[in-house]
Design a protein around this motif. Sequence first.
Motif, PDB file in Angstrom:
ATOM      1  N   ASP A  70      34.636 -56.783  42.931  1.00 28.43           N
ATOM      2  CA  ASP A  70      33.915 -57.077  43.983  1.00 28.43           C
ATOM      3  C   ASP A  70      34.327 -58.516  44.811  1.00 28.43           C
ATOM      4  O   ASP A  70      33.963 -58.434  46.019  1.00 28.43           O
ATOM      5  N   GLY A  71      34.595 -59.241  44.249  1.00 30.70           N
ATOM      6  CA  GLY A  71      34.856 -60.697  44.582  1.00 30.70           C
ATOM      7  C   GLY A  71      36.143 -60.852  44.605  1.00 30.70           C
ATOM      8  O   GLY A  71      37.202 -60.153  44.719  1.00 30.70           O
ATOM      9  N   PHE A  72      36.768 -62.238  44.465  1.00 24.57           N
ATOM     10  CA  PHE A  72      38.061 -62.634  44.515  1.00 24.57           C
ATOM     11  C   PHE A  72      38.791 -62.099  43.158  1.00 24.57           C
ATOM     12  O   PHE A  72      39.914 -62.236  43.205  1.00 24.57           O
ATOM     13  N   ASP A  73      37.993 -61.804  42.145  1.00 27.45           N
ATOM     14  CA  ASP A  73      38.398 -61.230  40.968  1.00 27.45           C
ATOM     15  C   ASP A  73      39.207 -59.971  41.387  1.00 27.45           C
ATOM     16  O   ASP A  73      40.179 -59.603  40.487  1.00 27.45           O
ATOM     17  N   TYR A  74      39.107 -59.311  42.388  1.00 23.76           N
ATOM     18  CA  TYR A  74      39.730 -57.946  42.500  1.00 23.76           C
ATOM     19  C   TYR A  74      41.092 -58.053  42.986  1.00 23.76           C
ATOM     20  O   TYR A  74      41.916 -57.416  42.262  1.00 23.76           O
ATOM     21  N   GLU A  75      41.561 -59.280  43.390  1.00 25.66           N
ATOM     22  CA  GLU A  75      42.867 -59.370  43.784  1.00 25.66           C
ATOM     23  C   GLU A  75      43.678 -59.722  42.216  1.00 25.66           C
ATOM     24  O   GLU A  75      44.931 -59.109  42.236  1.00 25.66           O
ATOM     25  N   MET A  76      43.184 -60.334  41.448  1.00 28.75           N
ATOM     26  CA  MET A  76      43.681 -60.657  40.095  1.00 28.75           C
ATOM     27  C   MET A  76      43.871 -59.225  39.339  1.00 28.75           C
ATOM     28  O   MET A  76      44.699 -59.193  38.785  1.00 28.75           O
TER      29      MET A  76
END
Length: 246
Positions: free
Chosen positions: A171-177
């Motif tokens: 749900d955070g910046f981890d989604y893009e990775m």
Amino acid sequence: MPRTVVLLTVYRPQPELIDLAAHLRSDMPAGTRLVVVDDGNDTTGQKTFTAVRDLGATVLRHPANLGKGAALKTGFAHIRATHPDADVVCADADGQHHTTDIRRVADRIRPGHIVLGVRKLDRMPAASRLGNTVTGALFRAATGYPVDDTQTGLRGFSAGLLDWLCTVPGDGFDYEMNTLLDAASTGRPITTVDIATRYLDGNSASNFSGVTDSMRVYRPLLRYTAASLTGQIRRRRTPTAGPAPH
């Protein structure tokens, strides 16, 4: 039907958002749509969203801040429901991406492909350059994909990937990775396009919060790297990351 939808996720909107919306309206091909996700901003930013809506954008709203990944998935779900045949280009809303670069990414999208707009490492501030160098090296070692700028916010996705994009965890910046790691593990093609490297006002408009968000990015990458080294992940086909064809 639009060929391309540009998706912007916004937390703490800046005046540059209005300028970007205006430039997208004038510089992108006719029929391009703009979808903006208001990720739980308070009433102080509503004038900005009203101005963007007046420029023809569709504005979706989260009642509370849910994170960039959640905002992207809200946008993807809306586009899947309203423009299922359109490719999607995600861009940063703070003015760091030229409309010329957004258009170049859009023009490189092919069925089933992910296109990344990558910045020049030698033109980044020292801290960002170091972080991207380390992350890129880890990503390449774990996946075999030569992606130098895994943190870029300028990304293109073909229409056929919308269902998949809505299922990627985070749900955070981890989604893009997680998106890149899942693409690598399933053999989805990733191509890259060089874009301008811009950091406005020392990147003061960024919502990336240092150590906390860095851990969210590195945790799935380190987990994937460990699984790859122990043979738990087997790539389905040869990596195809690299410059997009001209």
